[in-house]
Design a protein around this motif. Sequence first.
Motif, PDB file in Angstrom:
ATOM      1  N   THR A 245      14.101  39.569  67.420  1.00  0.00           N
ATOM      2  CA  THR A 245      15.113  38.285  68.035  1.00  0.00           C
ATOM      3  C   THR A 245      15.055  38.671  69.448  1.00  0.00           C
ATOM      4  N   TRP A 252      13.706  32.416  66.495  1.00  0.00           N
ATOM      5  CA  TRP A 252      15.065  32.990  66.591  1.00  0.00           C
ATOM      6  C   TRP A 252      15.786  31.693  67.469  1.00  0.00           C
ATOM      7  N   GLN A 254      17.183  28.323  69.193  1.00  0.00           N
ATOM      8  CA  GLN A 254      17.628  27.003  68.604  1.00  0.00           C
ATOM      9  C   GLN A 254      16.464  26.148  68.803  1.00  0.00           C
ATOM     10  N   ALA A 270      18.817  29.856  61.651  1.00  0.00           N
ATOM     11  CA  ALA A 270      18.203  30.895  62.295  1.00  0.00           C
ATOM     12  C   ALA A 270      17.998  32.152  61.258  1.00  0.00           C
TER      13      ALA A 270
END
Length: 426
Positions: A245, A252, A254, A270
């Motif tokens: 991440t 990861w 949006q 996610a």
Amino acid sequence: MKTISIFLVVFLCFACKNQTKPEDKINTVNQELNITAKDILGNPDYLAISYGGYRKKTREQQPTLAELKEDIRILSAMGVGILRTYNVQLPHASNVLKAIRELKKEDPNFQMFVMLGAWIDCKNAWTDQEPDHNVESEANAAEIERAVNLANEYPEIVKVVAVGNEAMVKWAASYYVQPDVILKWVNHLQNLKAEGKLPKELWITSSDDFASWGGGDPEYHTPDLEALIKAVDYISMHTYPYHNTHYNPEFWTQPDQEVDLSDKEKVDKAIQRALLFAQKQYDSVANYMKSLGVNKPIHIGETGWASVSNGFYGPDGSRATDEYKQSMYHKLIRDWTAEAGVSCFYFEAFNEPWKDSHNPKGSENHFGLFTVDGKAKYTLWEMVDQGVFKGLTRNGNTITKTYNGDLNALMDKVFVPPTHEEMKPH
């Protein structure tokens, strides 16, 4: 007098019936000698987990035998059937084996197996000298010998020996070795099996990052790695969407199409992408293995998700860290691996504060499903409600929920993953 005599006869018969006979214990040991890694790995009846029982900020304070037994009882109650340990330089692993054997003596039906790790280093690892990644540490031979001795001493418990932990991946800059070192020791152990100097059904592997097993950069694709893949009984690979991440955040952040979703829906999506990321790394190892004409089991030696971070993975970074995301990832990875017939040594059972001892809120200290003082994180709240841990304690504490079971308080700590724009360096 007659009444007393009858009572004594009934009592003695009851006592004899419930007494464990020596031959019963022998039969139990023989049955467990016949249970092999092949029976355990990929079997959802034997949940796998990585285990370190350290409760303090230094490994110099080894957990006691009583503390280890306390932990193993908790894990057994959860359905865990095989533990992974990491080295035999320190007393921890041998004491885990001793604790399991004692629990078996107390209850012949108690069952727990171990994947025993032997730590492998390069020359000058963990010293003030420059690590030499082309030469192995002089300490490796003694480490392997200790592992062999323990596998022979506890054949009913030790079912796998893993040569090295993330010992070939190049980001392990303090200690990594070349694949020929791991290959040498894997071959050594396989030869001992062939000579009858190790249990013949003992499985030998190495536990390493997916890239080290050929699933990533082609620089890892060497003849020695090919030979290693052919030499191990199965591949034990690691995958960490959590760390990615930060280091590889494309999956990861949006996506634009999710902008109108609720915060919870964004988080859920996610974590589903995180599972896909792990599956993709698993498949990349499988594809490389098959490209070599090899077909053998691949299990997950490590994957996990931290619940606290004041670094890269916290609110000012990738926002990946909290108990809700940890719980969801745990559920998804467990569901997938159970369905796929893959063992997943989830990292890890309990928080271990020695891992980042100078930074209490560092993520490495918080991968456990339990806190150090025995609080069950959100992943296990349902088990607490079901009474799974009734009568069990850690450090004298009964097993209770984090956040005092207040879900709203927990969700207040849950942050939505950032957008692409927010992840750009400022």
